[in-house]
Structures are given as structure tokens and as C-alpha cells.
Design a protein around this motif. Structure first.
Motif, short mmCIF file in Angstrom:
data_model
loop_
_atom_site.label_atom_id
_atom_site.label_comp_id
_atom_site.label_asym_id
_atom_site.label_seq_id
_atom_site.Cartn_x
_atom_site.Cartn_y
_atom_site.Cartn_z
N PRO A 75 -0.61 2.62 -3.59
CA PRO A 75 -1.82 2.83 -2.77
C PRO A 75 -3.13 2.69 -3.54
O PRO A 75 -4.06 2.04 -3.07
N ASP A 76 -3.21 3.28 -4.72
CA ASP A 76 -4.49 3.24 -5.45
C ASP A 76 -4.83 1.80 -5.84
O ASP A 76 -5.96 1.35 -5.71
N LYS A 124 -5.76 -0.26 -2.64
CA LYS A 124 -7.04 0.12 -2.03
C LYS A 124 -8.23 -0.24 -2.92
O LYS A 124 -9.30 -0.55 -2.44
N SER A 125 -8.01 -0.19 -4.23
CA SER A 125 -9.14 -0.50 -5.11
C SER A 125 -9.38 -2.01 -5.21
O SER A 125 -10.47 -2.44 -5.54
N ASP A 179 -7.34 3.36 6.63
CA ASP A 179 -7.45 2.47 5.47
C ASP A 179 -7.79 1.04 5.90
O ASP A 179 -8.31 0.25 5.11
N ILE A 194 0.84 -1.20 0.00
CA ILE A 194 0.00 0.00 0.00
C ILE A 194 0.87 1.25 0.00
O ILE A 194 0.47 2.30 -0.50
N LEU A 227 -9.34 -3.99 2.63
CA LEU A 227 -8.35 -3.91 3.71
C LEU A 227 -9.00 -3.87 5.09
O LEU A 227 -8.39 -4.27 6.08
#
Ligand SMILES: CC(=O)SCCNC(=O)CCNC(=O)[C@H](O)C(C)(C)COP(=O)(O)OP(=O)(O)OC[C@H]1O[C@@H](n2cnc3c(N)ncnc32)[C@H](O)[C@@H]1OP(=O)(O)O
Ligand SMILES: O=C(O)CCC(=O)C(=O)O
Ligand SMILES: [Zn+2]
Length: 393
Positions: free
Chosen positions: A262-263, A266-267, A326, A258, A271
Motif C-alpha cells: 500500500p505505501d 500510494k506514494s 484511495d 495496493i 490513483l
């Protein structure tokens, strides 16, 4: 976050990197079952498989159906759940195992055979010609059933590089879906991983999967480096359980990824389910969550020293590379100790709805430190001191 604003993102010049395009082969129900404490009954396997699916595991790898009668039935039962994750089973490079595996309902079969001199001599006793011939037979058979097939060499980092590249080239030419590299004994370091993955990338067109044991503490670093070098899939287990001290832990790997992507992370992955997933597996194998576990360790987002606390209150990025939100986790500013500072104490007073001037808070902080010099302090202890100080003003 854009790549330009993230210094930990993959190097844009490195075109082979899959840091922003990786997949997870989640092996808690295969490698994880080889953990000393693991016994998963059918119900528990199904619960774990569903939780991995909800998390977003790309693949779920299951114990060989030839391991036992119940293992085969459990494999069939999980295949019938209709999960989004693809279901794999893991077998020896042998036609007898392959024939059982293709009847279970799995989406794909992971085949493995030892190629190091240790395993060729002491595990199965076969030479490279035999291995290549059997691999081709097994791969063609599994493909003929319309299933995905992966071929992996066990103990890759102690195998002869020419032997390795030859066998991978052979299986790639007959259309294997993936080849795998396994650091079965946890001996590899990131530089060796980078070199082997890059060499392999030069001889095969298919995807590369990597499996890293953690005997020398390099598993997550090796996994990350493998992706940088062009591998696409990483084997993980929840909490890193597996043979001996296990393999790449799913949570720690997510923490690493992450930060870099990150994108993408997260997508793709749910998490906020990580803590429940880890708790489920920890209870099933009767271990505690490690105190220093990335993300879910009890103090992973606790800030104690006054200098840290002040800066965190001003901007959490000062001392956090991961954002606890997150993962559905909250940060905690420790104030009940002698390393605290007046900024942390002020924040606590505000939480308690007590108004004090900065000078009063500084005096209160001195009191807390005096107490903290004598003994460890509890939150209730210090809250009482704060409330009494306020009442006496
Ligand atoms: C590094 C890894 O984690 S690899 C995955 C490990 N997973 C497992 O071992 C799954 C659980 N294992 C089992 O249930 C059993 O070991 C079985 C059913 C697979 C085999 O059981 P057994 O026939 O009783 O053999 P045993 O376990 O004593 O020895 C392993 C056998 O597999 C053979 N073998 C080992 N690796 C391989 C391989 N990759 N491909 C083909 N054969 C292999 C060995 O030669 C040995 O056979 P032999 O004793 O008849 O010569
Ligand atoms: O199948 C693989 O790639 C890995 C097998 C395994 O668990 C290992 O070699 O440690
Ligand atoms: Zn392993």
C-alpha cells in the motif's frame, strides 16, 4: 500500513521479491493499439500519453516507428512532450527497425523476437544462432546511441529453456538494460512463471520485465507472481486492451498491488486519476468499463446483502480489501431490495434526516422486503415508502 500488520505483504523472508519495488511499462499506446477496436489519432495518442504520465507510469511504450509513416511521426511528437515517464518504442530484432527507432527521440528501445519453435518456424524462420547474433548487433547499436535497450523473447513459455537462458545470458553480458519474458499466448500459470523468472534471475544481473496475455485469465496473478520471483517491471494496458483479449490491466494490477504494497503504490501512482484514464481509453476504443472491473466497475464498492451492509456500516474493512477513497470513489450501501436489513434501512433514514425508532425501522424494513418480493425496486420507490411511513407515524 506496516508489513507486520499486512498479511498480504510480500514474504519478508523472500529476498528476491520486488512486490514493493516494481515499475510499470504502460503499453496502451503499443500493445493497446493492437486491440481490435483501437485507432488512436495523433491527438488521442498525446492525450493518452499525458494521462499516463499524470498517473505516474514509469515508462510509456509506443508502437514501432516502422509500422507506418504516421506511427513514426506520432512517436516523435510524444517524445517532444517532455513527459516525466520515459518513452520507449517497440521493434523487431532487426537493424533496419533499430536504425529508425533511435532517430525518433525515445529514451529506450524494446526489442523482441520469437524464440518458440512455432514462431521460429512460422513467423520469422530464424534459428537461435541467427537470433543471438542479430540481438547482439542491435543491442550494441542502440547502446552506442546512449539509449536504454531491452531484449525480449516472444512466446517465452513455449520456448526451449536452454535456448532461452543462453540468449539472455549472452545479452546480459553485453550490457542490455533489461530482459523480458513474454507469455504471448497466455498459456502460463503462476507456478510456471515463478520457476522461469527464478531460473532467469540466476543467470542475469539486469532487470527482468514480464508481459502476460490474459487468454486463460491468469495475467494479473502471473504478474504478481513474477514480481515475487524477482521480476522488476510489468507491462500493462489501460483496461487490459491488446491483441485478442489483451494483457495485464493497469487498474486490476493496481488493485492487486495496493493490497500487498500500500505505501509504495500510494506514494508512486496517482490513483485518483485511474477512473478518468480508463474512461478516456474506453471511449477511444468504443467499449464500456466492464461491470466487474476492479476498482472502477460500477458496483465495485456497492454492498447489497443485509449482513454485509450492517458490518460495512460498522467498519468498512469487514467486506472491503480496497479503500474506495484511495481512488477518489465512494462506496454505496444498497437498501432498495429484498436482501436488505434494518441496519441498511436505518442508515438510509439517517441520510434522509428522518428519525425513527429501531422498532419502527424494523417494521419499515418488512414493508420494503414485501415490495422487493414482487419486483425489482428503485431508490426513488423505496425513498417514497420510507417518507410515507414516516409521515404516517
Ligand atoms: C507479439 C507482438 O505483439 S510483437 C509486436 C507486434 N507489432 C507489430 O506487428 C507492429 C505492427 N506491424 C507492422 O506494421 C508490420 O507487421 C511491419 C511493418 C512490422 C512488418 O511488415 P511487413 O514487412 O509487411 O511484414 P509482415 O507484417 O507481413 O510480416 C512480419 C515480418 O517480420 C518478420 N519478423 C517477425 N518477427 C520478427 C522479429 N521479432 N524480428 C525480426 N523480424 C521479424 C517476419 O519474418 C516477416 O518478414 P517477411 O514476411 O519479410 O519474412
Ligand atoms: O516485447 C515483449 O516483451 C512482448 C511482445 C508481445 O506483445 C507479446 O509477446 O505478446
Ligand atoms: Zn503482447
Amino acid at each position: 500500513m506496516s508489513v507486520a500488520s499486512n498479511p498480504y505483504a510480500p514474504n519478508v523472508a523472500d529476498l528476491v521479491s520486488n512486490v514493493r519495488n516494481f515499475q510499470i511499462i504502460e503499453s496502451t499506446l503499443r500493445e493497446g493499439e493492437q486491440f481490435a477496436n483501437a485507432f488512436f489519432d495523433t491527438e488521442k495518442k498525446i492525450e493518452i500519453a499525458k494521462a499516463l504520465d499524470e498517473f505516474g507510469a514509469d515508462y510509456i511504450e509506443l508502437t514501432s516507428p516502422v509500422a507506418s509513416e504516421q506511427s513514426r511521426k506520432d512517436c516523435e511528437a510524444i517524445c517532444k512532450l517532455g513527459l516525466k515517464s520515459k518513452i520507449l518504442t517497440h521493434i523487431r530484432c532487426h537493424m533496419d527497425d533499430a536504425k529508425v527507432a533511435v532517430e525518433t527521440g525515445v529514451d529506450g528501445v524494446d526489442v523482441v523476437i520469437g524464440t518458440s519453435k512455432f514462431l521460429r518456424q512460422y513467423s520469422h524462420g530464424k534459428d537461435m544462432n541467427y537470433i543471438a547474433k542479430t540481438a547482439v548487433d542491435v543491442i550494441e547499436f542502440v547502446k552506442s546511441k546512449g539509449l536504454e535497450i531491452r531484449f525480449s523473447s516472444e512466446d517465452s513459455f513455449r520456448s526451449d529453456i536452454v535456448d532461452l537462458l543462453n540468449i539472455y545470458k549472452t545479452v546480459d553480458q553485453i550490457g542490455v538494460n533489461r530482459v523480458g519474458i513474454a507469455d504471448t499466448v497466455g498459456c502460463a500459470n503462476p507456478r510456471q512463471v515463478y520457476e522461469l523468472v527464478r531460473s532467469l534471475k540466476n543467470v542475469v544481473n539486469c532487470d527482468i520485465e514480464c508481459h502476460f496475455h490474459d487468454d486463460t485469465g491468469c495475467a494479473i496473478g502471473n504478474a504478481y507472481t513474477a514480481l515475487e520471483a524477482g521480476a522488476r517491471l510489468i507491462d500493462t494496458c489501460v483496461l487490459g486492451i491488446g491483441e485478442r483479449n489483451g494483457i495485464v490491466p493497469l487498474g486490476g494490477f493496481m488493485a492487486r498491488m495496493i493490497v500487498s504494497a500500500p505505501d509504495y503504490v500510494k506514494s508512486k501512482y496517482n490513483l485518483k486519476k485511474l477512473r478518468d484514464l480508463e474512461t478516456l481509453v474506453a471511449e477511444a476504443v468504443e467499449v464500456n468499463l466492464p461491470f466487474n472491473n476492479p476498482i472502477t466497475g460500477f458496483c465495485a464498492f456497492t454492498h447489497k446483502a443485509g449482513i454485509h451492509a450492517k458490518a460495512i456500516l460498522a467498519n468498512p474493512s469487514t467486506y472491503e480489501i480496497l479503500n474506495p477513497e484511495d481512488f477518489g470513489i465512494t462506496r454505496y450501501i444498497h437498501f432498495a431490495n429484498r436482501l436488505t436489513g434494518w441496519n441498511a434501512v436505518k442508515s438510509r433514514c439517517e441520510q434522509l434526516n428522518l428519525h425513527l425508532t429501531d422498532d419502527q425501522i424494523k417494521e419499515l424494513t418488512r414493508k420494503i422486503k414485501q415490495m422487493g418480493d414482487i419486483r425489482p425496486l428503485g431508490i426513488d420507490d423505496v425513498d417514497s415508502v420510507i417518507k410515507q411511513f414516516h409521515a404516517e407515524l
